[in-house]
Design a protein around this motif. Structure first.
Motif, PDB file in Angstrom:
ATOM      1  N   PRO A   1      -1.284   7.440 -14.107  1.00  0.00           N
ATOM      2  CA  PRO A   1      -1.530   6.599 -12.899  1.00  0.00           C
ATOM      3  C   PRO A   1      -2.640   7.315 -11.990  1.00  0.00           C
ATOM      4  O   PRO A   1      -3.491   6.637 -11.100  1.00  0.00           O
ATOM      5  CB  PRO A   1      -0.424   6.387 -12.068  1.00  0.00           C
ATOM      6  CG  PRO A   1       0.376   7.311 -12.707  1.00  0.00           C
ATOM      7  CD  PRO A   1       0.136   7.445 -14.040  1.00  0.00           C
TER       8      PRO A   1
ATOM      9  N   ILE B   1       4.264   3.884  -7.999  1.00  0.00           N
ATOM     10  CA  ILE B   1       3.166   3.824  -9.064  1.00  0.00           C
ATOM     11  C   ILE B   1       2.955   5.266  -9.838  1.00  0.00           C
ATOM     12  O   ILE B   1       2.088   5.502 -10.756  1.00  0.00           O
ATOM     13  CB  ILE B   1       1.861   3.369  -8.643  1.00  0.00           C
ATOM     14  CG1 ILE B   1       1.497   4.413  -7.487  1.00  0.00           C
ATOM     15  CG2 ILE B   1       1.960   1.908  -8.312  1.00  0.00           C
ATOM     16  CD1 ILE B   1       0.010   3.735  -6.737  1.00  0.00           C
TER      17      ILE B   1
ATOM     18  N   ASP C   1      -3.273   1.237  -3.978  1.00  0.00           N
ATOM     19  CA  ASP C   1      -4.339   2.284  -3.431  1.00  0.00           C
ATOM     20  C   ASP C   1      -4.466   2.411  -1.833  1.00  0.00           C
ATOM     21  O   ASP C   1      -4.705   3.423  -1.459  1.00  0.00           O
ATOM     22  CB  ASP C   1      -5.593   1.945  -4.207  1.00  0.00           C
ATOM     23  CG  ASP C   1      -6.961   3.019  -3.516  1.00  0.00           C
ATOM     24  OD1 ASP C   1      -6.961   4.205  -4.257  1.00  0.00           O
ATOM     25  OD2 ASP C   1      -7.562   2.434  -2.503  1.00  0.00           O
TER      26      ASP C   1
ATOM     27  N   MET D   1      -6.192   2.847 -12.242  1.00  0.00           N
ATOM     28  CA  MET D   1      -4.568   1.844 -12.117  1.00  0.00           C
ATOM     29  C   MET D   1      -4.812   0.745 -12.824  1.00  0.00           C
ATOM     30  O   MET D   1      -3.944   0.261 -13.671  1.00  0.00           O
ATOM     31  CB  MET D   1      -4.183   1.962 -10.782  1.00  0.00           C
ATOM     32  CG  MET D   1      -3.870   3.281 -10.067  1.00  0.00           C
ATOM     33  SD  MET D   1      -2.826   3.111  -8.674  1.00  0.00           S
ATOM     34  CE  MET D   1      -4.272   2.515  -7.759  1.00  0.00           C
TER      35      MET D   1
ATOM     36  N   ALA E   1      -4.051  -3.532  -7.604  1.00  0.00           N
ATOM     37  CA  ALA E   1      -4.652  -2.060  -7.636  1.00  0.00           C
ATOM     38  C   ALA E   1      -4.920  -1.832  -6.358  1.00  0.00           C
ATOM     39  O   ALA E   1      -4.761  -0.442  -5.901  1.00  0.00           O
ATOM     40  CB  ALA E   1      -5.475  -1.960  -8.690  1.00  0.00           C
TER      41      ALA E   1
ATOM     42  N   LEU F   1      -2.406   1.188 -16.108  1.00  0.00           N
ATOM     43  CA  LEU F   1      -1.103   0.590 -15.492  1.00  0.00           C
ATOM     44  C   LEU F   1      -1.142  -1.165 -15.749  1.00  0.00           C
ATOM     45  O   LEU F   1      -0.454  -1.494 -15.442  1.00  0.00           O
ATOM     46  CB  LEU F   1      -0.794   0.849 -13.950  1.00  0.00           C
ATOM     47  CG  LEU F   1      -0.720   2.375 -13.835  1.00  0.00           C
ATOM     48  CD1 LEU F   1      -0.123   2.483 -12.097  1.00  0.00           C
ATOM     49  CD2 LEU F   1       0.402   2.828 -14.696  1.00  0.00           C
TER      50      LEU F   1
END
Length: 211
Positions: free
Chosen positions: A109, A55, A179, A164, A175, A168
């Motif tokens: 990101p 990411i 994370d 994100m 997400a 993204l």
């Protein structure tokens, strides 16, 4: 009578000019601390980052520096120091991870994490005041760790996930999955920051004094 009239005039003048008797919230010492800790966050930010996953969000020591800033300076000065760092980076100075800078970081990101820094410091700092002023010394480290976890993990990762999801186009589960890999490392950084902050407050007990 003359003295009474003079006192009345003096009180009236003070009411008209309240700044004459009120010092600014940030004095010279506060501004110095804000600048020093903004530089500390920048120094930690440009240390070699470790890329992880696909990411594009690297592992850095910034979380440690931002949480430490809040735990030591409190919410307002902590917010100001982290905010100064973010503003300088967004202006274009390459002080973000991997020597990046400029407003383009916000749409990448890591954008949510960068935006979170002032709020992380403020949240950790607000709870640090309770830990330092009201907690027994035996419980202080535990409360500082809790303060750091609320700021560095809860607040920071909420912003990071939101960033994100926006930048993204990830779903909430995606997400969260992207994370959560950062959480264990950030917990370790928070513990280190809390231990350092506890030592600093023992040495300088007036850092979070009442104004």
């Amino acid at each position: 009578m003359h003295k009474s009239a003079a006192d009345h005039d003096r009180r009236a003048a003070l009411r008209q000019s309240p700044t004459a008797t009120r010092a600014p919230y940030f004095g010279a010492r506060d501004l110095s601390l804000i600048g020093v800790f903004a530089a500390l966050i920048a120094a930690f930010g440009v240390m070699p980052a470790i890329p992880i996953g696909g990411i594009g969000v690297p592992i850095t020591l910034q979380t440690l520096a931002v949480v430490l800033t809040g735990l030591i300076l409190g919410p307002l000065r902590g917010f100001a120091a982290a905010g100064l760092y973010v503003v300088v980076g967004l202006i274009g100075l390459p002080i973000f991870a991997n020597f990046s800078g400029g407003p383009g970081v916000l749409v990448g990101p890591s954008g949510g994490y960068v935006v979170s820094f002032p709020f992380v410091a403020a949240a950790a700092g607000a709870l640090a005041i309770v830990a330092v002023r009201k907690a027994a010394r035996a419980r202080r480290i535990a409360m500082l760790i809790t303060a750091g976890l609320v700021g560095g993990v809860v607040v920071g990762h909420a912003f990071g996930m939101a960033g994100m999801m926006v930048n993204l186009h990830l779903s909430v589960p995606a997400a969260f999955a992207a994370d959560v890999v950062f959480v264990p490392g950030d917990v370790v950084k928070v513990v280190i920051a809390a231990l350092i902050a506890a030592s600093v407050h023992r040495a300088f007990p007036d850092l979070l004094r009442r104004r």
